[in-house]
Design a protein around this motif. Structure first.
Motif, PDB file in Angstrom:
ATOM      1  N   UNK A  89      -5.287   2.280  -4.038  1.00  0.00           N
ATOM      2  CA  UNK A  89      -4.752   1.473  -2.953  1.00  0.00           C
ATOM      3  C   UNK A  89      -3.537   0.706  -3.416  1.00  0.00           C
ATOM      4  N   UNK A  90      -2.409   1.010  -2.824  1.00  0.00           N
ATOM      5  CA  UNK A  90      -1.181   0.316  -3.211  1.00  0.00           C
ATOM      6  C   UNK A  90      -0.438  -0.125  -1.959  1.00  0.00           C
ATOM      7  N   UNK A  91      -0.216  -1.415  -1.851  1.00  0.00           N
ATOM      8  CA  UNK A  91       0.594  -1.967  -0.767  1.00  0.00           C
ATOM      9  C   UNK A  91       0.181  -1.523   0.623  1.00  0.00           C
ATOM     10  N   UNK A  92      -1.116  -1.563   0.895  1.00  0.00           N
ATOM     11  CA  UNK A  92      -1.589  -1.262   2.237  1.00  0.00           C
ATOM     12  C   UNK A  92      -1.775   0.216   2.526  1.00  0.00           C
ATOM     13  N   UNK A  93      -1.402   1.059   1.577  1.00  0.00           N
ATOM     14  CA  UNK A  93      -1.646   2.493   1.724  1.00  0.00           C
ATOM     15  C   UNK A  93      -2.777   2.907   0.781  1.00  0.00           C
ATOM     16  N   UNK A  94      -3.724   3.619   1.347  1.00  0.00           N
ATOM     17  CA  UNK A  94      -4.898   4.004   0.563  1.00  0.00           C
ATOM     18  C   UNK A  94      -4.992   5.515   0.455  1.00  0.00           C
ATOM     19  N   UNK A  95      -5.322   5.963  -0.739  1.00  0.00           N
ATOM     20  CA  UNK A  95      -5.526   7.384  -0.953  1.00  0.00           C
ATOM     21  C   UNK A  95      -7.007   7.667  -0.765  1.00  0.00           C
ATOM     22  N   UNK A  96      -7.336   8.561   0.110  1.00  0.00           N
ATOM     23  CA  UNK A  96      -8.738   8.892   0.369  1.00  0.00           C
ATOM     24  C   UNK A  96      -8.989  10.353   0.033  1.00  0.00           C
ATOM     25  N   UNK A 107     -11.290  13.451   0.392  1.00  0.00           N
ATOM     26  CA  UNK A 107     -12.391  14.039   1.136  1.00  0.00           C
ATOM     27  C   UNK A 107     -12.829  15.300   0.397  1.00  0.00           C
ATOM     28  N   UNK A 108     -13.817  16.006   0.943  1.00  0.00           N
ATOM     29  CA  UNK A 108     -14.248  17.195   0.214  1.00  0.00           C
ATOM     30  C   UNK A 108     -13.199  18.304   0.250  1.00  0.00           C
ATOM     31  N   UNK A 109     -12.193  18.133   1.092  1.00  0.00           N
ATOM     32  CA  UNK A 109     -11.208  19.217   1.194  1.00  0.00           C
ATOM     33  C   UNK A 109      -9.765  18.797   0.940  1.00  0.00           C
ATOM     34  N   UNK A 110      -9.484  17.492   0.942  1.00  0.00           N
ATOM     35  CA  UNK A 110      -8.084  17.078   0.839  1.00  0.00           C
ATOM     36  C   UNK A 110      -7.956  15.652   0.321  1.00  0.00           C
ATOM     37  N   UNK A 111      -6.733  15.312  -0.053  1.00  0.00           N
ATOM     38  CA  UNK A 111      -6.410  13.918  -0.372  1.00  0.00           C
ATOM     39  C   UNK A 111      -5.530  13.396   0.748  1.00  0.00           C
ATOM     40  N   UNK A 112      -5.996  12.342   1.409  1.00  0.00           N
ATOM     41  CA  UNK A 112      -5.278  11.815   2.562  1.00  0.00           C
ATOM     42  C   UNK A 112      -4.604  10.498   2.219  1.00  0.00           C
ATOM     43  N   UNK A 113      -3.454  10.280   2.809  1.00  0.00           N
ATOM     44  CA  UNK A 113      -2.759   9.015   2.678  1.00  0.00           C
ATOM     45  C   UNK A 113      -3.066   8.201   3.931  1.00  0.00           C
ATOM     46  N   UNK A 114      -3.726   7.048   3.753  1.00  0.00           N
ATOM     47  CA  UNK A 114      -4.280   6.352   4.920  1.00  0.00           C
ATOM     48  C   UNK A 114      -3.828   4.898   5.014  1.00  0.00           C
ATOM     49  N   UNK A 115      -3.775   4.425   6.240  1.00  0.00           N
ATOM     50  CA  UNK A 115      -3.658   2.999   6.480  1.00  0.00           C
ATOM     51  C   UNK A 115      -5.013   2.518   6.987  1.00  0.00           C
ATOM     52  N   UNK A 116      -5.142   1.198   7.168  1.00  0.00           N
ATOM     53  CA  UNK A 116      -6.419   0.657   7.626  1.00  0.00           C
ATOM     54  C   UNK A 116      -6.353   0.352   9.112  1.00  0.00           C
ATOM     55  N   UNK A 117      -7.440   0.604   9.813  1.00  0.00           N
ATOM     56  CA  UNK A 117      -7.567   0.152  11.191  1.00  0.00           C
ATOM     57  C   UNK A 117      -7.456  -1.373  11.188  1.00  0.00           C
TER      58      UNK A 117
END
Ligand code: GTP
Ligand code: MG
Ligand code: ZN
Length: 288
Positions: A9-16, A18-28
């Motif tokens: 997690x860096x500066x409000x962007x989170x790496x998630x 999953x079982x199939x991919x790495x997603x670049x996420x923000x928070x709800x």
């Protein structure tokens, strides 16, 4: 909705992951209200954003099983204590401190004796000591390609944080398990001068179906006075003996009829471990 784990997690962007991919996420939005609501290691539900599929929004945090303060990671369930058989020489008190800390936090521990190539026989002897406690123990060598499969096995399905002094080969070990990681490794002295560790951000590395945090700082053990009686239970090899003590509430110091001291005399408990118990007990003693 996809389920995954936050690896960074860096500066409000989170790496998630999953079982199939790495997603670049923000928070709800509502998850952003408190900064510390989301931790690396959290299992989360993510909704995918339309587009190339690499972006998402963290919608929910699933219940957290544990929360480590240093390094700050959720859901850690194992500590891999790494030390070198030589260069740097083992600091056994530090090693036992980490093992005790892990016991008190109810994390399982594995012991990794690295640089086995430098002193193979000493490494085997040390391995016997720790596996008899009993801790799952492995002698490794990045250079001689030794013990790496076993180490990988010990990490399987767990969220593990590495612990151990600078220069013992923690990053080298992870690189050996997965060369694509290219984690920085180097000389102890040069690193210490630059004081690099303190600034590194927490990150989980995905290895097989497990995760590892390569963060050098595992919280140093500080016992409070009320943990005095608890400390003995953090030494697994004491457990078969504790019941045999003459006095209830025996702290295994100077008490007569102490079964733990007897076990030390009969070489069933390693004297060094017992000495470290006394050292840590002394630290926990209430100061009047
Ligand atoms: N002989 C020998 N040297 C090793 C082995 N593993 C690592 N090294 C060397 O030890 C040095 C330190 O390795 P690192 O992986 O950077 O150590 P670290 O534990 O990650 O250190 P910090 O990141 O400072 O906490 C490097 O020069 C490595 O090449 C090994 O199995 N045998
Ligand atoms: Mg390192
Ligand atoms: Zn006793």
């Amino acid at each position: 909705m996809k389920e995954g784990i936050i690896t960074k997690g860096v500066g409000g962007t989170y790496e998630v992951q999953t079982d199939s991919a790495v997603l670049s996420c923000t928070l709800r939005g509502r998850l952003r209200l408190r900064d510390d609501r989301v931790l690396v290691g959290d299992r989360v539900e993510v909704s995918l954003l339309p587009g190339d599929g690499g972006r998402g929004v963290v919608e929910n945090i699933l219940p957290r099983h544990s929360e480590l303060v240093r390094p700050r990671i959720a859901n850690v369930n194992q500590v891999a204590v790494v030390f070198a058989v030589e260069n740097p020489p083992p600091n056994f008190l530090l090693l036992d401190r980490i093992l005790v800390q892990a016991e008190l936090l109810q994390l399982s521990s594995v012991v990794v004796i690295n640089k086995g190539d430098l002193q193979p026989e000493v490494a085997q002897k040390l391995a016997q000591v720790y596996s008899s406690i009993p801790y799952p123990t492995v002698v490794t060598s990045v250079i001689a390609d030794q013990g790496l499969d076993r180490f990988r096995e010990l990490l399987r399905g767990k969220i593990t944080t590495l612990a151990g002094p600078s220069g013992v080969g923690k990053s080298s070990l992870l690189n050996a398990l997965d060369p694509s990681l290219s984690l920085e490794t180097g000389m102890v002295s040069a690193k210490a001068q630059r004081g690099r560790h303190t600034t590194r951000s927490v990150q989980l590395i995905s290895l097989g179906d497990g995760y590892v945090a390569d963060t050098p700082g595992f919280s140093q053990l500080t016992l409070s006075a009320d943990q005095e009686g608890e400390l003995q239970y953090a030494f697994p090899e004491f457990l078969p003996h504790i019941e045999g003590c003459q006095f209830r509430g025996c702290l295994h110091r100077h008490e007569p009829g102490c079964a733990v001291k007897r076990a030390v005399e009969q070489a069933e408990v390693l004297p060094r471990r017992y000495q470290h118990y006394l050292t840590l007990l002394e630290e926990a003693k209430p100061r009047y």
